[in-house]
Design an enzyme around this catalytic site. Sequence first.
Site: not given
Ligand code: ACO
Length: 361
Positions: A245, A303
């Site tokens: 998140h 989710e």
């Molecule tokens: N699985 C694997 N790696 C992840 C995940 C995940 N679920 N979430 C974050 N990361 C990793 C990224 O790849 C990144 O790695 P890196 O630094 O090596 O490139 C690091 O963690 C930071 O990622 P960001 O995208 O900067 O994190 P952010 O906090 O912006 O992302 C997000 C939030 C988009 C929700 C992300 O966690 C994600 O894609 N999750 C999976 C999809 C999901 O569950 N979406 C629903 C969110 S809840 C909602 O909106 C209601």
Amino acid sequence: MANGLDDVVAADTVLSDVDGVGGHLTIRGHSLAELVGRWRYAQVVRLLFDGFFDDLPGDGELEKAIGEARVEVFERVKPMLAQLAPLDIYSGMRAGMTVLPDGDGLDDALRLIAAPAVLTPALLRLGRGETPIAPDAKADHAGDMLRMLAGSASPSLARALDSYLVTVCDHGLNASTFATRVVASTQAGLTSAILAGLGALKGPLHGGAPGPVIEMLDAIEASGDATAWLSNEIAHGERIMGFGHRIYRVRDPRADALKAVVRQLASRNETGSRLAFAETVEQAALEVLRIAKPQRSIQTNVEFYTALLLEAVGFPKEAFSNVFAAGRVAGWIAHAREQQATGRLIRPQSRYVGPVPDLVA
Ligand code: ACO
């Protein structure tokens, strides 16, 4: 420049506060735990709308008005349902909502609350070759949604769905709420603003994740080894749906709220064994993510248990984002009204990094 607007404060709001460090969600002065299982969705709609509509009635009256709005929306969209049914279920719902009047009044707001709850079951039934069921204006919102889907709704499933709608009703300045506020800041009507929110919610990084959570659980069940399956996904650069998140650095409080609701249903059908399996997958995913991304605290988000809850109450996975929209639409409307009231157009700037034209002497 904040790529992704991380940490940028773009609005003052009285509607909700997301404490990403403490893991708390406050909705208009109430903690999430105070609301889920205690307040009905219509009461939470009233809480969010309070002060934003002059003619807002009391709780019971509002529940009745939402019921009447469901009937009105059904009559409006009935002639076009057959054309919407071949679209994917989310696009069909969104397209159905485009015909709603684009005003700013309570009537407009109630039609928008009603529309996802009416369109989703109707389109699902048409997709299965069944006739849509008309709404019952006297039923409660969640119970009627299930009745329109399956012909009847047990009180326990209706309560579970109601708790879900309450849990997701609002959540700070998330992507879809921001999109809604941007459109509302132009003084466009509520339908235009809500259509923007719907577009933003669809993506898998936001409200499109719970369907893929079910696909993940099914794939892991088939593979027989959660850790190996999840590690392979990470090795291929994939994200694990239902985890991570932007704001929460600890567990999303909505995950536990929804897990408690699923647990209450666990004696029913296969929900108990599905929950036990999901808990095993959750633990494996947290461990794989801890090792793969040690610099980032990636925890379970809303989710993951949304997927289990909506599966348990009878929605197919392709409609999960629709049901999310049915809950979040209340927050979007309140934010749209709050933004309109500021009178201020949201208009940030971009930094030009393209080629520079030759200057003619
Ligand atoms: N699985 C694997 N790696 C992840 C995940 C995940 N679920 N979430 C974050 N990361 C990793 C990224 O790849 C990144 O790695 P890196 O630094 O090596 O490139 C690091 O963690 C930071 O990622 P960001 O995208 O900067 O994190 P952010 O906090 O912006 O992302 C997000 C939030 C988009 C929700 C992300 O966690 C994600 O894609 N999750 C999976 C999809 C999901 O569950 N979406 C629903 C969110 S809840 C909602 O909106 C209601």
